[in-house]
Design an enzyme around this catalytic site. Structure first.
Site, PDB file in Angstrom:
ATOM      1  N   GLY A 175       4.507   7.190   0.389  1.00 26.70           N
ATOM      2  CA  GLY A 175       3.418   6.244   0.138  1.00 26.70           C
ATOM      3  C   GLY A 175       2.254   7.048  -0.405  1.00 26.70           C
TER       4      GLY A 175
ATOM      5  CB  SER B 256     -11.462   6.097  10.461  1.00 30.18           C
ATOM      6  OG  SER B 256     -12.646   5.588   9.860  1.00 30.18           O
TER       7      SER B 256
ATOM      8  CD  GLU C  22     -15.678   0.351   9.041  1.00 26.73           C
ATOM      9  OE1 GLU C  22     -14.957   1.253   9.481  1.00 26.73           O
ATOM     10  OE2 GLU C  22     -15.380  -0.305   8.015  1.00 26.73           O
TER      11      GLU C  22
HETATM   12  N1  LIG Z   1      -7.929   2.708   1.693  1.00 28.91           N
HETATM   13  C1  LIG Z   1      -8.542   3.094   2.816  1.00 28.91           C
HETATM   14  O1  LIG Z   1      -9.750   3.428   2.849  1.00 28.91           O
HETATM   15  C2  LIG Z   1      -7.755   3.172   4.087  1.00 28.91           C
HETATM   16  C3  LIG Z   1      -8.330   3.752   5.220  1.00 28.91           C
HETATM   17  C4  LIG Z   1      -7.573   3.885   6.360  1.00 28.91           C
HETATM   18  C5  LIG Z   1      -6.269   3.414   6.384  1.00 28.91           C
HETATM   19  N2  LIG Z   1      -5.728   2.819   5.278  1.00 28.91           N
HETATM   20  C6  LIG Z   1      -4.346   2.360   5.359  1.00 28.91           C
HETATM   21  O2  LIG Z   1      -3.521   3.332   4.734  1.00 28.91           O
HETATM   22  C7  LIG Z   1      -2.380   2.697   4.150  1.00 28.91           C
HETATM   23  C8  LIG Z   1      -2.308   3.095   2.689  1.00 28.91           C
HETATM   24  O3  LIG Z   1      -3.482   2.625   2.044  1.00 28.91           O
HETATM   25  P1  LIG Z   1      -3.696   2.784   0.480  1.00 28.91           P
HETATM   26  O4  LIG Z   1      -4.993   2.107   0.177  1.00 28.91           O
HETATM   27  O5  LIG Z   1      -3.504   4.203   0.097  1.00 28.91           O
HETATM   28  O6  LIG Z   1      -2.447   2.032  -0.162  1.00 28.91           O
HETATM   29  P2  LIG Z   1      -2.062   0.465  -0.228  1.00 28.91           P
HETATM   30  O7  LIG Z   1      -2.633  -0.117  -1.437  1.00 28.91           O
HETATM   31  O8  LIG Z   1      -2.345  -0.193   1.090  1.00 28.91           O
HETATM   32  O9  LIG Z   1      -0.461   0.561  -0.398  1.00 28.91           O
HETATM   33  C9  LIG Z   1       0.117   1.076  -1.562  1.00 28.91           C
HETATM   34  C10 LIG Z   1       1.274   1.972  -1.206  1.00 28.91           C
HETATM   35  O10 LIG Z   1       2.265   1.248  -0.451  1.00 28.91           O
HETATM   36  C11 LIG Z   1       3.524   1.363  -1.119  1.00 28.91           C
HETATM   37  N3  LIG Z   1       4.328   0.170  -0.838  1.00 28.91           N
HETATM   38  C12 LIG Z   1       3.918  -1.115  -0.857  1.00 28.91           C
HETATM   39  N4  LIG Z   1       4.952  -1.934  -0.535  1.00 28.91           N
HETATM   40  C13 LIG Z   1       6.019  -1.139  -0.313  1.00 28.91           C
HETATM   41  C14 LIG Z   1       7.369  -1.386   0.063  1.00 28.91           C
HETATM   42  N5  LIG Z   1       7.810  -2.625   0.310  1.00 28.91           N
HETATM   43  N6  LIG Z   1       8.200  -0.330   0.195  1.00 28.91           N
HETATM   44  C15 LIG Z   1       7.762   0.924  -0.027  1.00 28.91           C
HETATM   45  N7  LIG Z   1       6.506   1.226  -0.379  1.00 28.91           N
HETATM   46  C16 LIG Z   1       5.640   0.209  -0.514  1.00 28.91           C
HETATM   47  C17 LIG Z   1       3.149   1.505  -2.568  1.00 28.91           C
HETATM   48  O11 LIG Z   1       4.239   2.003  -3.300  1.00 28.91           O
HETATM   49  P3  LIG Z   1       4.326   1.763  -4.904  1.00 28.91           P
HETATM   50  O12 LIG Z   1       3.508   2.867  -5.511  1.00 28.91           O
HETATM   51  O13 LIG Z   1       5.769   1.888  -5.190  1.00 28.91           O
HETATM   52  O14 LIG Z   1       3.770   0.402  -5.171  1.00 28.91           O
HETATM   53  C18 LIG Z   1       1.989   2.474  -2.459  1.00 28.91           C
HETATM   54  O15 LIG Z   1       2.426   3.787  -2.233  1.00 28.91           O
HETATM   55  C19 LIG Z   1      -2.573   1.195   4.380  1.00 28.91           C
HETATM   56  O16 LIG Z   1      -1.867   0.800   5.520  1.00 28.91           O
HETATM   57  C20 LIG Z   1      -4.060   1.065   4.616  1.00 28.91           C
HETATM   58  O17 LIG Z   1      -4.371  -0.069   5.399  1.00 28.91           O
HETATM   59  C21 LIG Z   1      -6.449   2.712   4.143  1.00 28.91           C
END
Ligand SMILES: NC(=O)c1ccc[n+]([C@@H]2O[C@H](COP(=O)([O-])OP(=O)(O)OC[C@H]3O[C@@H](n4cnc5c(N)ncnc54)[C@H](OP(=O)(O)O)[C@@H]3O)[C@@H](O)[C@H]2O)c1
Length: 479
Positions: free
Chosen positions: A11, A130, A192
């Site tokens: 991911g 976080s 938050e």
């Molecule tokens: N963004 C933030 O600030 C933040 C902070 C803390 C925690 N998080 C958490 O961290 C996680 C990742 O966040 P993000 O913002 O980097 O990404 P995201 O947009 O939540 O997810 C995209 C990622 O998930 C993969 N994915 C989606 N559906 C899938 C499936 N069915 N099978 C396999 N892979 C799949 C995508 O692969 P493809 O490239 O193949 O589409 C991509 O690598 C999330 O759970 C989010 O809630 C985010």
């Protein structure tokens, strides 16, 4: 394929990619995998110099690239994608291996996944992370759950990549078993929400009651950030408020649509608090304030409702009012954290997690969105008295609230008189006053319930459960 990587990340969107880079920059060999292989190759092409990466495309190659016991981090979209990824990898793993879910999972899902994988001997480590994408790269606050055994192997690696507090302590601790880490991350996000709502109310009061411009308010926030409100959110608020939109020349905050999103963890914090019977009214008001802001049609239909239009304060009155708002904001913030820590304590009790509240305050001191000088003092409060019934019972916080309360009340009087909504400040003060009340109207509620539904009541003067024969001679019977 040689089995060399100490950790693997699948991911590789913003969070996973930066987390993988963080591990690599700290000297770990990192196996990479993503459903869409181009992300894997892009990462190596752009940042391959930063450390040792092992890019893979097939799931079996990814697993084969990891040293044993395997440590496999999942950073995919939370929900069904997480289950899909677990189903893909779990059959390829062996007892003792670890799956670390760093996404924003619901703790109940984490508990289920942990239980299912435990049957196969796999450690499932639901981990709150976080700090957004910058934190993932430079050092986030990390909240791992799962088994103590998995933390022995993972802990040192997480400590290395985590943020460090001013005293050098890593912002990571083993929160507790199964879903404890994701539960604490959820409450972190709830707090938050409350922090942001309170800052928003302070801003609006300074603007609409004191008559300050966004630029002037930015200066006020900058000053506050040198005192007890010193925090990341106050700091970025000053930056946002001083930003001028290049296209229109207007303050940036005035060109942004005033409709906020409320989804995921903030809402879960309130839902779970309702299940646990914990009054997190400040967090709830923050979630509701965002949801109200999003009802554009309802707001448009209500815009002509009657309300006061007050003249702005004079310069000296405005300066005095700003000082009062700082007091109200600080006191309300203490209440939000009091409520959030109450929810963590209640979750810990319900699920048998034995969470160390002081340690949670300590790992939020840096790396995460609510990082603040204030958290050092919360940690000190729990270190001094681990059985503290509430943060408000801590002598220092109680003294500060006592000193702030007159201003806090005055700010709410001004807000009400001038028709500026301040639901977070008001909810916090109502909570404080309810806790200190000698008698609450719950007595009347119980009497009403006994009247219409024979729900019975207890008496203040003797043991037992009673019912009054309301439809008859109103005599009292023991129930
Ligand atoms: N963004 C933030 O600030 C933040 C902070 C803390 C925690 N998080 C958490 O961290 C996680 C990742 O966040 P993000 O913002 O980097 O990404 P995201 O947009 O939540 O997810 C995209 C990622 O998930 C993969 N994915 C989606 N559906 C899938 C499936 N069915 N099978 C396999 N892979 C799949 C995508 O692969 P493809 O490239 O193949 O589409 C991509 O690598 C999330 O759970 C989010 O809630 C985010």
């Amino acid at each position: 394929m040689s089995t060399t990587a100490q950790i693997g990340v699948t991911g590789l969107a913003v969070m996973g990619r930066n987390l993988a880079r963080n591990f690599a920059r700290n000297g770990y060999t990192v196996a990479l995998h993503n459903r869409t292989a181009s992300r894997t190759h892009d990462l190596v092409a752009e940042f391959g110099e930063e450390g040792i990466f092992v890019p893979t495309e097939a799931a079996k190659d990814f697993v084969a690239a990891l040293e044993r016991p395997r440590r496999l981090v999942i950073m995919v979209k939370a929900g069904e994608p997480t289950d899909a990824v677990i189903q893909e990898f779990a059959p390829l793993l062996e007892p003792g291996d670890m799956i670390i879910d760093g996404g924003n999972a619901h703790f109940a899902d984490t508990r289920r996944r942990e239980r299912e994988l435990r049957e196969q001997g796999i450690h499932f480590v639901g981990t709150g992370i976080s700090g957004g994408e910058e934190g993932a790269l430079h050092g986030p606050s990390i909240m791992p759950g799962g088994s103590a055994e998995s933390y022995e192997s993972l802990g040192p690696m997480l400590e290395k990549i985590s943020a460090k507090a001013k005293d050098g302590a890593p912002c990571v601790t083993h929160v507790g078993p199964d879903g404890a880490g994701h539960f604490v991350k959820m409450v972190h996000n709830g707090i938050e929400y409350a922090d942001m709502q309170l800052i928003g109310e302070a801003y609006q009061l300074l603007r609409d009651v004191a008559g300050y411009s966004p630029g002037q308010i930015a200066e006020i926030f900058r000053t506050w950030n040198t005192g007890r409100l010193d925090s990341y959110l106050i700091e970025i608020t000053a930056q946002v408020l001083s930003h001028v939109d290049a296209a229109s020349g207007e303050p940036f905050v005035d060109v942004v649509v005033d409709q906020a999103e409320q989804k995921g963890t903030g809402r879960w914090t309130v839902q779970i608090a309702l299940d646990l019977g914990v009054p997190v009214s400040g967090i709830a008001e923050a979630v509701f304030a965002r949801s109200l802001s999003g009802h554009a049609a309802l707001r448009a239909a209500s815009r002509d409702l009657a309300g006061p239009k007050a003249a702005p304060l004079s310069e000296s009155e405005a300066a005095a009012f700003a000082d009062r708002v700082e007091q109200a904001l600080y006191a309300s913030k203490i209440v939000s954290y009091t409520q959030g820590f109450h929810e963590i304590a209640a979750g810990s009790e319900e699920y048998g997690w034995d969470i160390d509240l002081g340690a949670i305050a300590a790992i939020w001191r840096d790396g995460c969105i609510i990082r603040a000088a204030f958290l050092d003092r919360i940690r000190a409060a729990y270190d001094t008295r681990p059985d503290l019934p509430s943060l408000l019972s801590d002598e220092t916080f109680a003294r500060e609230i006592a000193a702030a309360q007159d201003d806090w009340r005055e700010v709410l009087v001004a807000a009400t008189r001038q028709g500026v909504p301040a639901p977070g400040f008001a909810a916090a003060l109502a909570y404080y006053d309810a806790l200190r009340a000698e008698r609450l109207p719950a007595a009347l509620t119980q009497a009403q319930r006994d009247f219409f539904g024979a729900h019975t009541y207890r008496r203040v003067d003797r043991e037992g459960t009673f019912h009054t024969l309301w439809g008859g001679d109103r005599s009292e019977v023991e129930a």
